[in-house]
Design a protein around this motif. Structure first.
Motif, short mmCIF file in Angstrom:
data_model
loop_
_atom_site.label_atom_id
_atom_site.label_comp_id
_atom_site.label_asym_id
_atom_site.label_seq_id
_atom_site.Cartn_x
_atom_site.Cartn_y
_atom_site.Cartn_z
N GLN A 85 0.69 -1.18 -0.07
CA GLN A 85 0.07 -0.01 0.05
C GLN A 85 0.77 1.31 -0.01
N PHE A 86 2.23 0.96 0.10
CA PHE A 86 3.08 2.45 0.31
C PHE A 86 2.97 3.34 -0.75
N GLU A 87 3.06 2.97 -1.90
CA GLU A 87 3.06 3.87 -3.01
C GLU A 87 1.60 4.36 -3.08
N PHE A 88 0.62 3.74 -3.09
CA PHE A 88 -0.68 4.50 -3.04
C PHE A 88 -0.99 5.53 -2.10
N ARG A 89 -0.72 5.11 -0.91
CA ARG A 89 -0.87 6.24 0.24
C ARG A 89 0.27 7.30 0.11
#
Length: 357
Positions: free
Chosen positions: A47-51
């Motif tokens: 989820q890192f890049e999304f957030r």
């Protein structure tokens, strides 16, 4: 000086973002993440890049030319003393692998580091849930196979303790308090001269029942249930965390629902309301013994502290121990900012996370 600080607080279905100039809020936004969207990611780190992109969008219109630091919510790291920590390589590694478990808060320090690198400024975390300052005697459980753990609402507990100490004209490091965080989970900590020397495990351990946690249970009966063959380990864990407490009895984790039921004449709701307050008061009494009766105040905080009736119910048991201070709610974003501001203003020095030795 009033430094410009960006605070980031990732939760399971949201990411909170706030920009502070000193204590003043310049920008605040809570970005919601639909559960169906979160479900598309293989794991938490995915989820890192999304957030990251969503946070960048949230701050796109802000003037960040004077941004001094970025601070993220601390995740499930190795046990550490309380304080504000630089997000270094060791911390990033432990957050990425989930050294003490996977949780959305693990993304807090990573997001802070990434955005701070964009501006070539420091990145911090403040008082994560794994803060461990227990005295050695408090670690002993009663069975050599199990050690008591310090997992609690450290960010809010320490923030309100500092604030109350300031109101009393004292330094937190020169004060002693009992702090009861009253929320979906309940933690009661003994703060002695700036250290939490004893506290119940508010995640999945001991202490009072709460709106959604069972707290301490009679062990023999629990073992009978666990080995009955009628329930899986995962389901049993859900029964004590998430489906325990008020949820177990009344199907709600909202104390306001219980109070409405009481007004409608529901005697079971009344008894549960009283029992939860009773158990909180017992835990406060135990911590009064830990501090040998020497404390500046008892602090009631968290969402349930907004209920005047609940505070009154607890207070009838403990008013004789020490003055009671009520600090309703929990402002995690302000607490994160305060931790960063203390470093930037030179009041404290940032601590260094060691990771694996």
């Amino acid at each position: 000086m009033a430094f410009l600080v960006l605070a980031i607080n990732p939760g399971s279905t949201s990411t909170k973002v706030a920009l502070f100039q000193g204590d003043a809020v310049i920008l605040t936004e809570e970005i919601s993440h639909p559960r169906e969207t979160i479900a598309t990611f293989e794991n938490m780190m995915a989820q890192f890049e999304f957030r990251y992109q969503l946070v960048k969008e949230a701050i796109a219109t802000a003037d960040l030319t004077q941004l001094a630091a970025v601070v993220g919510r601390g995740g499930l790291l190795r046990p550490i003393a309380g304080g504000t920590y630089d997000v270094n390589e060791a911390m990033q590694r432990d957050l990425e692998i989930g050294v003490s478990g996977q949780h959305a808060s693990n993304l807090g320090g990573l997001l802070a580091r990434k955005i701070a690198d964009d501006y070539v400024i420091p990145a911090y975390i403040v008082d994560p849930v794994v803060v461990d300052e227990l005295e050695s005697v408090a670690r002993i459980s009663g069975n050599a196979h199990i050690e008591r753990q310090s997992i609690f609402h450290a960010l809010n507990q320490k923030a309100v303790a500092r604030n109350v100490a300031n109101k009393l004209g004292k330094a937190y490091a020169e004060s002693s308090f009992i702090v009861a965080h009253l929320g979906g989970g309940i933690s009661v900590g003994a703060h002695k001269m700036g250290r939490v020397i004893d506290v119940n495990n508010a995640l999945d351990g001991d202490g009072p029942m709460s709106p959604e946690r069972s707290g301490s249970l009679p062990m023999a009966s629990f073992l009978d249930w666990a080995f009955s063959g009628e329930i899986t380990k995962e389901a049993l864990h859900n029964e004590i965390v998430g489906r325990g407490g008020l949820v177990s009895y009344k199907g709600t984790n909202d104390l306001r629902d219980i109070e409405r039921q009481i007004l409608d004449g529901d005697k079971e709701a009344q008894e549960l309301f009283e029992a939860m307050a009773y158990q909180v008061a017992k835990e406060i009494g135990a911590n009064a013994a830990v501090l040998k009766g020497q404390m500046d105040a008892i602090i009631l905080t968290g969402g349930l502290a907004r209920s005047a009736a609940f505070v009154k119910e607890i207070s009838q048991y403990i008013h004789w121990i020490a003055p009671i201070r009520t600090e309703p709610g929990e402002d995690e974003m302000a607490a994160l900012n305060e931790g960063a501001q203390r470093i930037l203003q030179g009041i404290e020095e940032a601590k260094v996370y060691q990771g694996e030795e």
